[in-house]
Design a protein around this motif. Structure first.
Motif, PDB file in Angstrom:
ATOM      1  N   PHE A 182       0.831  -1.215   0.000  1.00  0.00           N
ATOM      2  CA  PHE A 182       0.000   0.000   0.000  1.00  0.00           C
ATOM      3  C   PHE A 182       0.862   1.260   0.000  1.00  0.00           C
ATOM      4  N   ARG A 183       1.187   1.746  -1.179  1.00  0.00           N
ATOM      5  CA  ARG A 183       2.067   2.903  -1.307  1.00  0.00           C
ATOM      6  C   ARG A 183       1.366   4.228  -1.027  1.00  0.00           C
ATOM      7  N   ARG A 184       0.047   4.218  -1.002  1.00  0.00           N
ATOM      8  CA  ARG A 184      -0.709   5.436  -0.718  1.00  0.00           C
ATOM      9  C   ARG A 184      -0.976   5.591   0.777  1.00  0.00           C
ATOM     10  N   GLY A 185      -0.484   4.645   1.573  1.00  0.00           N
ATOM     11  CA  GLY A 185      -0.775   4.654   3.001  1.00  0.00           C
ATOM     12  C   GLY A 185      -0.376   5.928   3.705  1.00  0.00           C
ATOM     13  N   ALA A 186       0.826   6.432   3.427  1.00  0.00           N
ATOM     14  CA  ALA A 186       1.321   7.627   4.120  1.00  0.00           C
ATOM     15  C   ALA A 186       0.456   8.842   3.803  1.00  0.00           C
ATOM     16  N   ASP A 187       0.086   9.003   2.545  1.00  0.00           N
ATOM     17  CA  ASP A 187      -0.735  10.158   2.150  1.00  0.00           C
ATOM     18  C   ASP A 187      -2.117  10.098   2.794  1.00  0.00           C
ATOM     19  N   LEU A 188      -2.736   8.920   2.779  1.00  0.00           N
ATOM     20  CA  LEU A 188      -4.073   8.783   3.348  1.00  0.00           C
ATOM     21  C   LEU A 188      -4.047   8.949   4.872  1.00  0.00           C
ATOM     22  N   PHE A 189      -2.982   8.471   5.496  1.00  0.00           N
ATOM     23  CA  PHE A 189      -2.837   8.639   6.947  1.00  0.00           C
ATOM     24  C   PHE A 189      -2.813  10.124   7.296  1.00  0.00           C
ATOM     25  N   GLN A 190      -2.087  10.903   6.496  1.00  0.00           N
ATOM     26  CA  GLN A 190      -2.012  12.348   6.721  1.00  0.00           C
ATOM     27  C   GLN A 190      -3.379  13.003   6.563  1.00  0.00           C
ATOM     28  N   GLU A 191      -4.210  12.422   5.700  1.00  0.00           N
ATOM     29  CA  GLU A 191      -5.557  12.960   5.498  1.00  0.00           C
ATOM     30  C   GLU A 191      -6.525  12.507   6.580  1.00  0.00           C
ATOM     31  N   GLY A 192      -6.039  11.673   7.496  1.00  0.00           N
ATOM     32  CA  GLY A 192      -6.888  11.183   8.574  1.00  0.00           C
ATOM     33  C   GLY A 192      -7.671   9.944   8.225  1.00  0.00           C
ATOM     34  N   LYS A 193      -7.352   9.318   7.094  1.00  0.00           N
ATOM     35  CA  LYS A 193      -8.040   8.088   6.688  1.00  0.00           C
ATOM     36  C   LYS A 193      -7.217   6.889   7.146  1.00  0.00           C
ATOM     37  N   ILE A 194      -7.543   6.396   8.329  1.00  0.00           N
ATOM     38  CA  ILE A 194      -6.773   5.315   8.949  1.00  0.00           C
ATOM     39  C   ILE A 194      -7.550   4.002   8.938  1.00  0.00           C
ATOM     40  N   PHE A 195      -8.879   4.094   8.934  1.00  0.00           N
ATOM     41  CA  PHE A 195      -9.710   2.896   8.951  1.00  0.00           C
ATOM     42  C   PHE A 195     -10.118   2.509   7.534  1.00  0.00           C
ATOM     43  N   LYS A 196     -10.224   1.209   7.286  1.00  0.00           N
ATOM     44  CA  LYS A 196     -10.611   0.727   5.958  1.00  0.00           C
ATOM     45  C   LYS A 196     -12.017   1.177   5.575  1.00  0.00           C
ATOM     46  N   GLU A 197     -12.870   1.356   6.568  1.00  0.00           N
ATOM     47  CA  GLU A 197     -14.238   1.780   6.285  1.00  0.00           C
ATOM     48  C   GLU A 197     -14.300   3.187   5.683  1.00  0.00           C
ATOM     49  N   GLN A 198     -13.223   3.954   5.811  1.00  0.00           N
ATOM     50  CA  GLN A 198     -13.183   5.311   5.279  1.00  0.00           C
ATOM     51  C   GLN A 198     -12.754   5.361   3.818  1.00  0.00           C
ATOM     52  N   LEU A 199     -12.195   4.263   3.307  1.00  0.00           N
ATOM     53  CA  LEU A 199     -11.560   4.291   1.991  1.00  0.00           C
ATOM     54  C   LEU A 199     -12.559   4.136   0.857  1.00  0.00           C
ATOM     55  N   THR A 200     -12.236   4.804  -0.241  1.00  0.00           N
ATOM     56  CA  THR A 200     -13.022   4.701  -1.467  1.00  0.00           C
ATOM     57  C   THR A 200     -12.132   4.165  -2.582  1.00  0.00           C
ATOM     58  N   LEU A 201     -12.751   3.809  -3.687  1.00  0.00           N
ATOM     59  CA  LEU A 201     -11.991   3.356  -4.856  1.00  0.00           C
ATOM     60  C   LEU A 201     -11.005   4.425  -5.312  1.00  0.00           C
ATOM     61  N   GLU A 202     -11.414   5.673  -5.214  1.00  0.00           N
ATOM     62  CA  GLU A 202     -10.533   6.770  -5.626  1.00  0.00           C
ATOM     63  C   GLU A 202      -9.311   6.871  -4.722  1.00  0.00           C
TER      64      GLU A 202
END
Length: 653
Positions: A308-328
């Motif tokens: 998961f190479r997008r992990g760091a960027d999404l973490f910074q956005e506050g998206k830590i839980f899988k339930e928050q993630l979208t296809l985009e």
């Protein structure tokens, strides 16, 4: 005495919050530390001993009681000399403590030499500084380590002119004597400290050294001048003082959490450890900084998402839980004929948050691949090592060594034969060409598709190809032709090929056509195997019977051996049923210990055992016992591949 040492300084650079949890017995710590095992695999003590031979007049500063002040006093006494060489010189200042590998003093001119069992190419100008001017990631912490040493030394002796160096294994140098690595034998002393027995008196006896001294004075000064920072605007001296003050006062720094640091945090407690009363540093941080409740820790989060190479960027956005993630969020894209990385990630995400433990299979894609395979099917696994100090004359540091393989055959009538195996357990031998001759002999006996698991075997054959090209072996052309027949060239090879019988990567079959939630995103064979066993009724029924009853032969297990054990309907990982290669250590734990050495997630036991066979003195009985354990591990690796294949076959039928 509580001091910020260089190892704790490095820990603080990884994550300042870790300093609050380290050395606390009530907090779980998953990072096992064992200097003997690390020395075995890494060869660090051997490299250090060879480095000291470059400065034979050196004096070692040591103390049986590990008394910091005693070490400093002994160092200062030696430094009264105008000219002196000191091994492990000790310096302490206002809560800071460092020891230098080698210090050369000529008046006020000082050489600070840090010895590492890492390698470099002497002709590479971008070893430490990348093409864009920043520090190369793999060297960053090591460079900051040296900067910390210089900072403390310069503070204690402001009038010194300090030049900084690495002493490393030069991959462009070759050994000029046979058995270089056998000249430095590892010993485990009565006090459990690791030592070296040197069997050579002077550097002249080994000819050309394979170590090189590389000046890094300018880079270290740039770090001290904040031209390079470890994290954002965290200036060097500020970092030193902040980490020191926090550690000395046992203060939690409340440094912002991050995806990379938290993903690999060693202060996570398992459910079993928490049940025993151990605390979790990971939970402490997320309760304090993110206000997580107990229920939040049970929610599926992004830390285990595969590749998961997008992990760091999404973490910074506050998206830590899988339930928050979208296809985009994961940049979802489909691939033709197989799973793309993002498709596989999305399957993992959705199954995790929906608590769906059913397997996902692309039956059509898998069937198409399997239709191209021809019987009998050959499954092979290599065990390999690399060593800093070469075995033989003309060999370079960290050349690949293939010392063991296992080979199973699956016939069209579903019978399984453990057809052949090879191991070289003799110290000081370069086994690669003999290894290859044995493999050639057995694979040429019968046609059929050959399988590996992951890229390792192909990489090793490419390395042996290069070694053969530079050799005088009488059968080199036949061996090279065999390599080209069963493998494909890597991008580094000057000659490109893809063999008619190129090995099929079974791991790619898993990645492209299959997902099992019980792997928790991992594609390691030691995670895939128990997941497959858990999901397959066919495998449970078959392998819960003795070997003698299931059309299976074995070279290392008795006919009444049962591969699969169930405990309360839970499949016990067959690897956990094997004899421990090192008492008290599982293969997974060994992998954690050696994680900074090599990628040994699936080979910690084999690599470390081979190193022990090479570098320690043991009785024939001990050697035989270790060899038998290695043979059993390797046999299970290829049988595990067959079990995965049988699971695929079961699904399609």
């Amino acid at each position: 005495m509580r001091l910020l040492t260089k190892s704790r300084f490095k820990m603080g650079l990884e994550c300042p919050n870790k300093l609050y949890f380290t050395q606390k017995s009530d907090y779980a710590n998953q990072k096992h530390e064992d200097t003997f095992l690390q020395a075995l695999a890494k060869g660090g003590f051997q490299v250090e001993e060879l480095a000291r031979m470059h400065f034979p007049e050196g004096v070692l500063v040591e103390s049986d009681s590990w008394d910091y002040e005693e070490l400093v006093v002994k160092t200062q006494e030696l430094l009264k000399r105008k000219n002196v060489v000191i091994y492990e010189a000790a310096f302490m200042h206002e809560g800071l403590f460092v020891r230098t590998d080698i210090l050369v003093k000529k008046g006020n001119d000082i050489q600070l030499i840090e010895v590492k069992a890492k390698s470099y190419n002497a002709s590479d100008e971008n070893t430490f500084i990348g093409k864009r001017g920043g520090l190369v990631a793999g060297w960053k912490l090591y460079l900051f380590d040296v900067a910390f040493q210089k900072y403390v030394m310069q503070t204690v002796h402001p009038n010194w002119n300090i030049k900084s160096y690495f002493m490393l294994a030069n991959k462009e140098a070759s050994a000029s004597v046979e058995g270089l690595n056998q000249m430095f034998r590892i010993t485990q002393k009565a006090n459990n400290r690791t030592g070296i027995e040197r069997r050579v008196e002077s550097l002249s006896e080994i000819g050309n050294s394979v170590l090189g001294q590389v000046e890094i004075t300018e880079i270290i000064q740039d770090i001290l001048d904040n031209e390079h920072t470890i994290s954002g605007d965290f200036l060097f001296e500020e970092a030193v003082h902040a980490l020191r003050d926090a550690y000395l006062t046992d203060h939690y720094l409340n440094f912002p959490t991050s995806y990379r640091a938290c993903k690999s945090c060693e202060f996570k407690a398992t459910d079993e450890e928490e049940a025993k009363g151990l605390k979790s540093g990971f939970k402490y941080c997320f309760q304090k900084q993110h206000y997580w409740k107990a229920s939040d820790f049970k929610k599926p989060n992004i830390f285990d998402i595969w590749n998961f190479r997008r992990g760091a960027d999404l973490f910074q956005e506050g998206k830590i839980f899988k339930e928050q993630l979208t296809l985009e969020d994961i940049k979802y894209e489909e691939a033709a004929g197989r799973l793309s990385t993002s498709e596989r990630q999305w399957i993992q995400i959705t199954k995790s948050r929906e608590e769906d433990d059913s397997i996902w299979v692309d039956k059509e894609g898998l069937q198409q691949e399997m239709d191209s395979w021809s019987y009998p099917l050959h499954f092979i696994d290599f065990e390999t090592s690399t060593v800093a100090l070469p075995f033989n004359k003309g060999r370079r540091p960290y050349e690949q060594i293939a010392f063991q393989y296992s080979h199973h055959i699956y016939y069209e009538d579903a019978s399984i034969e453990h057809a052949s195996e090879y191991i070289n357990n003799r110290a000081g031998e370069f086994p690669n060409f003999d290894f290859l001759r044995h493999l050639k002999l057995v694979l040429e006996k019968q046609p059929g598709t050959i399988f590996r698991f992951a890229a390792h075997e192909n990489t090793i054959l490419n390395a042996i190809y290069e070694q053969l090209n530079n050799s005088d072996e009488v059968d080199k052309e036949e061996l090279i032709e065999f390599i080209q027949h069963i493998s494909k060239s890597t991008g580094k090879s000057a000659v490109q090929w893809e063999g008619e019988r190129n090995m099929v990567d079974l791991c790619l079959m898993v990645k492209h056509f299959y997902y099992n939630p019980y792997t928790n995103g991992s594609n390691s064979i030691k995670k895939v195997l128990p997941a497959v066993l858990h999901s397959s009724e066919f495998l449970k029924q078959k392998y819960s019977q003795p070997i003698s009853q299931i059309q299976l032969s074995s070279k290392n297990f008795d006919t009444d051996h049962v591969w699969l054990k169930l405990e309360a309907d839970h499949v016990v990982n067959p690897y956990d049923l094997l004899p421990e290669v090192f008492e008290g250590w599982t293969d997974e734990e060994l992998g954690e210990v050696l994680s900074e050495v090599y990628d040994v997630a699936d080979g910690g036991a084999a690599l470390t055992a081979y190193a022990k066979l090479q570098y320690t003195d043991m009785s024939e009985a001990e050697r035989e016992q270790l060899t038998k354990a290695l043979l059993k591990y390797c046999e299970l690796d290829t049988l595990a591949m067959i079990m995965i294949f049988e699971h695929f076959k079961e699904i399609l039928e």
